[in-house]
Design a protein around this motif. Structure first.
Motif, short mmCIF file in Angstrom:
data_model
loop_
_atom_site.label_atom_id
_atom_site.label_comp_id
_atom_site.label_asym_id
_atom_site.label_seq_id
_atom_site.Cartn_x
_atom_site.Cartn_y
_atom_site.Cartn_z
N PRO A 1 -18.15 -9.66 0.96
CA PRO A 1 -16.84 -9.39 1.58
C PRO A 1 -16.35 -7.98 1.27
N LEU B 1 -12.80 -15.59 2.02
CA LEU B 1 -13.51 -14.34 2.33
C LEU B 1 -14.94 -14.60 2.81
N ILE C 1 0.83 -1.20 0.00
CA ILE C 1 0.00 0.00 0.00
C ILE C 1 0.87 1.25 0.00
N THR D 1 -6.93 -5.21 5.64
CA THR D 1 -7.89 -6.09 4.97
C THR D 1 -7.19 -7.19 4.16
N THR D 2 -6.24 -6.79 3.32
CA THR D 2 -5.59 -7.79 2.47
C THR D 2 -4.72 -8.73 3.32
C1 HEM Z 1 -9.38 -8.36 1.05
C2 HEM Z 1 -9.27 -7.06 0.91
C3 HEM Z 1 -10.35 -6.06 1.18
C4 HEM Z 1 -11.58 -6.23 1.75
C5 HEM Z 1 -12.20 -7.53 2.28
C6 HEM Z 1 -12.23 -4.94 1.76
C7 HEM Z 1 -13.49 -4.70 2.25
C8 HEM Z 1 -14.12 -3.47 2.21
C9 HEM Z 1 -15.47 -3.23 2.68
C10 HEM Z 1 -16.39 -4.29 3.29
C11 HEM Z 1 -15.73 -1.92 2.47
C12 HEM Z 1 -17.05 -1.20 2.82
C13 HEM Z 1 -17.93 -1.22 1.58
C14 HEM Z 1 -19.36 -0.81 1.85
O1 HEM Z 1 -19.61 -0.06 2.80
O2 HEM Z 1 -20.25 -1.25 1.08
C15 HEM Z 1 -14.55 -1.32 1.88
C16 HEM Z 1 -14.44 0.02 1.52
C17 HEM Z 1 -13.28 0.58 1.04
N1 HEM Z 1 -12.12 -0.06 0.68
FE1 HEM Z 1 -11.78 -2.04 0.85
N2 HEM Z 1 -11.37 -4.01 1.22
C18 HEM Z 1 -10.22 -4.65 0.84
C19 HEM Z 1 -9.11 -4.10 0.24
C20 HEM Z 1 -8.96 -2.77 -0.07
C21 HEM Z 1 -7.80 -2.19 -0.70
C22 HEM Z 1 -6.56 -2.96 -1.13
C23 HEM Z 1 -8.03 -0.84 -0.80
C24 HEM Z 1 -7.15 0.23 -1.39
C25 HEM Z 1 -6.26 -0.03 -2.28
C26 HEM Z 1 -9.34 -0.58 -0.26
C27 HEM Z 1 -9.93 0.66 -0.19
C28 HEM Z 1 -11.21 0.88 0.25
C29 HEM Z 1 -11.82 2.20 0.31
C30 HEM Z 1 -11.15 3.51 -0.08
C31 HEM Z 1 -13.12 2.02 0.78
C32 HEM Z 1 -14.18 3.09 1.02
C33 HEM Z 1 -15.06 3.20 -0.22
C34 HEM Z 1 -16.18 4.24 -0.08
O3 HEM Z 1 -16.62 4.50 1.05
O4 HEM Z 1 -16.62 4.75 -1.11
N3 HEM Z 1 -9.88 -1.77 0.17
N4 HEM Z 1 -13.58 -2.29 1.72
#
Ligand code: HEM
Length: 336
Positions: A276, A204, A31, A150-151
């Motif tokens: 997930p 997941l 990251i 998360t990852t």
């Molecule tokens: C296994 C890996 C990951 C999982 C399980 C995961 C899971 C989630 C979940 C459950 C949410 C909330 C979505 C919702 O409210 O509907 C989220 C939001 C978000 N994730 Fe991930 N995530 C992962 C990896 C990543 C990575 C690698 C990044 C950045 C490179 C990232 C950036 C974000 C961001 C910026 C949000 C907020 C999006 C918004 O509010 O518009 N995530 N993620």
């Protein structure tokens, strides 16, 4: 990480390692390079500070609801303030430097901050509106927070489950060796990994990195038999949904990647029951990125090592911000 494990295992061909701290460091590094890669040193410092911020937040969590507590100058509160302020200064410094470089016509730096700033610069030039510097800073922090824990959670549970189900570890390795042979994994090959993808989906499902998400209602809503008024905040329990016998059948609690052999749509029978990465307009923006990262890491590990659980491993999934192995992940890794 791989080199370190190889060195540790070099004397006897195998070694017991708590893989969790290595995996955490790996996804933090990924990251930090992606977000601020062209400012490597500052990027690493930002990574350290944000990790410290998470640790402090966890210490403060049980008492944070006492009104006014955060203003009392305890050691943790004071350190939290210092961390937040150093972060702001560092990020603002990087952004200012880049703004100047862009004004001088220098080429864009190839990392998230570079892409974000270039598109913001263009928006301001063409439409007169765009993100403020504070908003750019907030985006950078969110990206880091969203992407690191998360990852690493996905990767560590994948390794643990592949230990518990050696048959799937074997199938995954066979596929990786078939696709890549002696070549290093590349994007094209990663996209052809079917068994590994099924395994990651199933990990997941059973161990979702985010165990729940929040929503607040903007208008009166009927949910099943319930009438909920606007303003209600509710929690969507991803973990419970993913373990529900009615949705997944009698083997809901078992590790069976085969259920994803025809993709997610077929496994869920088209229902909105596998979340997930959340869903709707706020769905995770990093989902493809994290799947590629996880496939790359797992493929690289599978080519070099086989692994099994150490007798000292204690299974204790623990939902902090993400689902973590509370007592670490002690595995015995064997060099191949
Ligand atoms: C296994 C890996 C990951 C999982 C399980 C995961 C899971 C989630 C979940 C459950 C949410 C909330 C979505 C919702 O409210 O509907 C989220 C939001 C978000 N994730 Fe991930 N995530 C992962 C990896 C990543 C990575 C690698 C990044 C950045 C490179 C990232 C950036 C974000 C961001 C910026 C949000 C907020 C999006 C918004 O509010 O518009 N995530 N993620």
């Amino acid at each position: 990480m791989i080199d370190k494990w190889e060195t540790l295992a070099s004397a006897r061909g195998s070694v017991e390692v708590d893989v969790w701290p290595y995996i955490e460091a790996l996804s933090g590094d990924v990251i930090s390079r992606t977000a601020f890669g062209s400012n490597q040193e500052e990027g690493n410092r930002i990574f350290q500070l944000q990790k410290e911020q998470v640790d402090l937040a966890l210490q403060l969590l049980p008492i944070v609801f006492i009104p006014g507590w955060r203003f009392i100058p305890t050691k943790a509160n004071k350190r939290m303030k210092e961390v937040i302020s150093e972060l702001q200064v560092l990020l603002r410094g990087i952004i200012r430097k880049r703004e100047k470089a862009m004004e001088m016509g220098e080429a864009r730096k190839d990392d998230l901050l570079g892409i974000l700033m270039e598109s913001n610069f263009k928006e301001i030039r063409e439409n007169g509106i765009g993100l403020s510097i504070e908003e750019v800073i907030a985006e950078c922090k969110l990206f880091y927070f969203g992407g690191s824990g998360t990852t690493s959670s996905l990767l560590v549970w994948t390794m643990i489950l592949l230990c518990r189900y050696p048959h799937w570890q074997g199938r995954a390795r066979e596929e990786v060796l078939q696709v890549f042979g002696n070549e290093e994994p590349d994007l094209d090959g990663l996209n052809r990994l079917k068994v590994v993808t099924m395994i990651l989906h199933e990990v997941l499902r059973l161990y979702p990195s985010a165990t729940f998400i929040f929503r607040s209602l903007t208008k009166d809503t009927k949910l099943g038999t319930m009438n909920l008024p606007a303003g209600v905040e509710f929690t969507l329990p991803i973990l419970l949904l993913h373990h529900d016998f009615e949705i997944w059948g009698d083997d809901a609690k078992e590790f069976n990647p085969e259920r994803f052999s025809d993709g997610v749509f077929s496994a869920t029978k088209g229902k909105f029951s596998y979340l997930p990465f959340g869903g709707g307009p706020r769905i995770c923006i990093g989902q493809n990125f994290s799947m590629i990262e996880a496939k790359m890491a797992i493929a690289t590990i599978l080519r070099r090592f086989s692994f099994e659980l150490s007798p000292s491993y204690a299974h204790a999934p623990f939902p902090l911000f993400t689902l973590q192995p509370q007592h670490g992940a002690q595995l015995i890794v064997h060099k191949l």
